[in-house]
Design an enzyme around this catalytic site. Structure first.
Site, PDB file in Angstrom:
ATOM      1  N   GLY A  12       4.332   5.648  16.489  1.00 49.74           N
ATOM      2  CA  GLY A  12       3.324   6.428  16.032  1.00 49.74           C
ATOM      3  C   GLY A  12       3.888   7.785  15.632  1.00 49.74           C
ATOM      4  O   GLY A  12       2.916   8.857  15.529  1.00 49.74           O
ATOM      5  N   GLU A  44       9.146   2.986  19.578  1.00 48.26           N
ATOM      6  CA  GLU A  44       9.201   1.930  18.544  1.00 48.26           C
ATOM      7  C   GLU A  44       8.862   2.704  17.272  1.00 48.26           C
ATOM      8  O   GLU A  44       7.636   2.539  16.697  1.00 48.26           O
ATOM      9  CB  GLU A  44       8.025   0.922  18.758  1.00 48.26           C
ATOM     10  CG  GLU A  44       8.491  -0.118  20.161  1.00 48.26           C
ATOM     11  CD  GLU A  44       7.092  -0.985  20.130  1.00 48.26           C
ATOM     12  OE1 GLU A  44       7.362  -1.904  20.833  1.00 48.26           O
ATOM     13  OE2 GLU A  44       5.841  -0.509  19.981  1.00 48.26           O
ATOM     14  N   ARG A  70       7.509   4.300  10.680  1.00 44.62           N
ATOM     15  CA  ARG A  70       7.352   4.996   9.440  1.00 44.62           C
ATOM     16  C   ARG A  70       8.259   6.292   9.484  1.00 44.62           C
ATOM     17  O   ARG A  70       8.849   6.769   8.602  1.00 44.62           O
ATOM     18  CB  ARG A  70       6.192   5.631   9.129  1.00 44.62           C
ATOM     19  CG  ARG A  70       5.719   6.856  10.082  1.00 44.62           C
ATOM     20  CD  ARG A  70       4.085   7.392   9.822  1.00 44.62           C
ATOM     21  NE  ARG A  70       3.349   6.509  10.293  1.00 44.62           N
ATOM     22  CZ  ARG A  70       2.194   6.076   9.625  1.00 44.62           C
ATOM     23  NH1 ARG A  70       1.949   6.531   8.202  1.00 44.62           N
ATOM     24  NH2 ARG A  70       1.275   5.453  10.237  1.00 44.62           N
ATOM     25  N   ARG A  95      -3.619   3.169   1.645  1.00 48.67           N
ATOM     26  CA  ARG A  95      -3.863   3.913   2.810  1.00 48.67           C
ATOM     27  C   ARG A  95      -4.591   5.034   2.200  1.00 48.67           C
ATOM     28  O   ARG A  95      -5.540   5.515   3.107  1.00 48.67           O
ATOM     29  CB  ARG A  95      -2.519   4.468   3.140  1.00 48.67           C
ATOM     30  CG  ARG A  95      -1.418   3.206   3.817  1.00 48.67           C
ATOM     31  CD  ARG A  95      -0.200   4.055   4.180  1.00 48.67           C
ATOM     32  NE  ARG A  95      -0.454   4.773   5.443  1.00 48.67           N
ATOM     33  CZ  ARG A  95      -0.494   6.183   5.585  1.00 48.67           C
ATOM     34  NH1 ARG A  95       0.153   6.658   4.474  1.00 48.67           N
ATOM     35  NH2 ARG A  95      -0.565   6.745   6.664  1.00 48.67           N
ATOM     36  N   TYR A 106      -7.755   4.830   4.903  1.00 47.86           N
ATOM     37  CA  TYR A 106      -8.103   5.943   5.905  1.00 47.86           C
ATOM     38  C   TYR A 106      -7.828   7.386   5.518  1.00 47.86           C
ATOM     39  O   TYR A 106      -7.239   8.112   6.281  1.00 47.86           O
ATOM     40  CB  TYR A 106      -7.564   5.728   7.427  1.00 47.86           C
ATOM     41  CG  TYR A 106      -6.178   5.064   7.030  1.00 47.86           C
ATOM     42  CD1 TYR A 106      -4.996   5.728   6.960  1.00 47.86           C
ATOM     43  CD2 TYR A 106      -6.029   3.589   7.785  1.00 47.86           C
ATOM     44  CE1 TYR A 106      -3.949   5.054   7.089  1.00 47.86           C
ATOM     45  CE2 TYR A 106      -4.739   3.125   7.748  1.00 47.86           C
ATOM     46  CZ  TYR A 106      -3.876   3.814   7.453  1.00 47.86           C
ATOM     47  OH  TYR A 106      -2.529   3.045   7.420  1.00 47.86           O
ATOM     48  N   CYS A 128     -10.718  -0.954 -10.707  1.00 47.72           N
ATOM     49  CA  CYS A 128     -12.148  -0.543 -10.953  1.00 47.72           C
ATOM     50  C   CYS A 128     -12.735  -0.468  -9.775  1.00 47.72           C
ATOM     51  O   CYS A 128     -13.940  -1.058  -9.241  1.00 47.72           O
ATOM     52  CB  CYS A 128     -12.869  -1.885 -11.538  1.00 47.72           C
ATOM     53  SG  CYS A 128     -14.225  -1.846 -12.406  1.00 47.72           S
ATOM     54  N   GLU A 129     -12.583   0.646  -9.123  1.00 51.28           N
ATOM     55  CA  GLU A 129     -12.873   1.478  -8.018  1.00 51.28           C
ATOM     56  C   GLU A 129     -12.884   2.990  -8.019  1.00 51.28           C
ATOM     57  O   GLU A 129     -11.822   3.490  -8.477  1.00 51.28           O
ATOM     58  CB  GLU A 129     -12.271   0.781  -6.893  1.00 51.28           C
ATOM     59  CG  GLU A 129     -12.194  -0.602  -6.588  1.00 51.28           C
ATOM     60  CD  GLU A 129     -13.714  -1.016  -5.752  1.00 51.28           C
ATOM     61  OE1 GLU A 129     -14.292  -0.161  -5.572  1.00 51.28           O
ATOM     62  OE2 GLU A 129     -13.746  -2.050  -5.930  1.00 51.28           O
ATOM     63  N   TYR A 151       4.568   1.183   5.082  1.00 42.46           N
ATOM     64  CA  TYR A 151       3.188   0.683   4.986  1.00 42.46           C
ATOM     65  C   TYR A 151       2.635   0.458   3.254  1.00 42.46           C
ATOM     66  O   TYR A 151       1.860  -0.489   3.329  1.00 42.46           O
ATOM     67  CB  TYR A 151       2.344   1.460   5.668  1.00 42.46           C
ATOM     68  CG  TYR A 151       2.601   1.527   7.089  1.00 42.46           C
ATOM     69  CD1 TYR A 151       2.191   0.237   7.923  1.00 42.46           C
ATOM     70  CD2 TYR A 151       3.015   2.615   7.892  1.00 42.46           C
ATOM     71  CE1 TYR A 151       2.776   0.222   9.145  1.00 42.46           C
ATOM     72  CE2 TYR A 151       3.485   2.352   9.121  1.00 42.46           C
ATOM     73  CZ  TYR A 151       3.347   1.445   9.840  1.00 42.46           C
ATOM     74  OH  TYR A 151       3.533   1.321  11.134  1.00 42.46           O
TER      75      TYR A 151
END
Length: 476
Positions: free
Chosen positions: A277, A319, A322, A363, A367, A394-395, A424
């Site tokens: 993280g 761990e 990223r 991503r 979020y 189309c969004e 990611y």
């Protein structure tokens, strides 16, 4: 009462100017320190280069969109984590970016790898990662992936539920083997991050609750199992975290749990995983802690808490995912259209549409992740203007870079580069709107190595059983 449709928050924010953290750059051509991989430069004519290769030459070979990994930067970061945290163990979080060659880089730099699915486990094994250096995660592991882990001799299986203990014991008896396991616990730490990537508060799907007593019960059950060998506990508090405060609380609560387990069983568990993280810089406002400072701070925290509980310092593991794979990656896109939009009150925003979108990086839509952007194929003397880089889908929420300043003369055919795109982005990619996923290439000393090739329409149509064999593009 206010009613809004699913895209309402996007449209509600559209009337605002630049966010408070974003300031107009003095030089729109500047490549801000900390945002780009170590091998990114601007040549004398303004062309960006990555790993010694000009982006125009690269794009001529690969097309766009394309994910470019600066291999030297990747391996340097892996080595930095290994050395800064030694003698602790470092497990690379494979979910951030995983290919056969990436696993080999990690393996050769002396790191371990954690995987979170049968597919990721298969990649790690096929790449030659020694199975004892693999940890298997997952909140709902299937029988087939547990069987693969057991037959391959995976070093650590991180147990996430009581049901999994039952499932794993049954498989061990069936296969006549034992498994070294850890219990994943939720520490109740509320990481300062988006809800979808905060993983240690109580109301979510991962792990055994410490506060509710489930963790200690699960640990004692594994301890008394005839086929499971409990070696430690695992904690993970979230993602994109910039300081050690949350880790300090997590360490205190997990070590207290180890102390309670010792009281219940007379045994002191030898291992503790604090998870990953660790944050990186996606924008100029992000200020991640240097790895060496982070390592020193975490080691001090663990040693202090162990003294408080009269425990031996366990073998600790972290761990990073990223933090290793994110900064070395750059996404390259080609501009298709440029559209100024008036926001009212004398404010405007430039919409720069590129040939990728939410299918290759979900991503920002998922979020509200923030990214930065730069004109890659030339320098510009034009005024910086507030811009939004959007995709082809189309969004209304198909946004790649929500807010950044780009030159006023950006035009169709230009190349846009998005830094910190290694983690990611491609791993979470989809085929929305039947869009083939982009390739991932590694660049080093001007040479290109294809890690994942570009998908084709034939790849996608080949899955459709309604297509007549040998006539994939026959629409009659």
């Amino acid at each position: 009462m206010t009613h809004m449709h699913v895209a309402g928050t996007i449209h509600a924010d559209a009337v605002s100017a630049a966010p408070v953290w974003l300031s107009k750059p003095d030089d729109v051509n500047d490549l801000a320190d900390g945002l780009w991989s170590a091998g990114v430069r601007r040549d004398s004519d303004g062309m960006m280069s990555i790993g010694g290769l000009r982006v125009d030459d690269l794009v001529a070979r690969t097309g766009t969109p394309v994910y470019v990994i600066d291999k030297a930067d990747f391996t340097d970061r892996a080595r930095l984590w290994r050395d800064a945290f030694g003698p602790w163990q470092v497990y690379y979080a494979g979910k951030s970016l995983l290919t056969l060659d990436v696993v080999r880089w990690i393996r050769d730099e002396g790191l371990n790898v954690d995987v979170a699915s049968e597919g990721e486990l298969a990649v790690a094994l096929l790449a030659g990662m020694p199975p004892e250096r693999i940890a298997l995660h997952g909140n709902n592991k299937s029988v087939s992936e547990l069987r693969l882990a057991l037959t391959a001799g995976v070093g650590r299986i991180i147990i996430d539920s009581a049901d999994e203990i039952t499932r794993l014991e049954k498989l061990c008896r069936e296969l006549g083997t034992r498994a070294e396991v850890m219990i994943r616990v939720t520490t109740g730490v509320e990481a300062h991050t988006h809800e979808y990537i905060a993983t240690a508060h109580e109301d979510q799907k991962f792990g055994f609750s410490i506060a509710g007593g489930q963790a200690l019960v699960g640990m004692v059950r594994c301890f008394h199992s005839r086929v499971l060998d409990l070696v430690g506990i695992h904690s993970h508090i979230g993602s994109q975290i910039f300081d050690t405060n949350g880790f300090e609380i997590a360490a205190r609560r997990t070590l207290r749990l180890i102390s309670q387990f010792r009281e219940a069983t007379g045994v002191e568990l030898p291992e503790l995983v604090l998870g990953g993280g660790f944050g990186i810089a996606y924008t100029r406002a992000d200020t991640p802690e240097p790895v060496t400072d982070l390592a020193a701070g975490l080691k001090e925290i663990v040693e202090h808490e162990c003294r408080g509980f009269n425990l031996s310092v366990p073998l600790v593991a972290v761990e990073p995912g990223r933090a290793i794979s994110g900064p070395p990656g750059t996404a390259l896109y080609t501009v298709g259209t440029v559209k100024p939009v008036e926001l009212g009150g004398g404010q405007s925003r430039r919409y720069v549409s590129v040939d990728g979108g939410m299918s290759d990086n979900i991503r920002p839509a998922l979020y509200a992740a923030e990214y930065s952007a730069a004109l890659a194929n030339r320098e510009s003397a034009a005024e910086p203007v507030l811009s939004r880089v959007v995709g082809v889908h189309c969004e209304g929420g198909d946004i790649l870079v929500r807010d950044d300043f780009l030159p006023d003369d950006v035009q169709p055919g230009d190349l846009i580069a998005v830094p910190a795109s290694g983690a990611y982005s491609r791993m979470m990619a989809s085929n929305y709107n039947m869009t083939p996923r982009p390739p991932v290439v590694a660049v080093e000393d001007g040479n290109v190595q294809v890690l994942l090739r570009r998908e084709t329409l034939d790849d996608l149509l080949g899955l459709d059983q309604g297509v007549r064999e040998g006539n994939l593009h026959d629409t009659r």
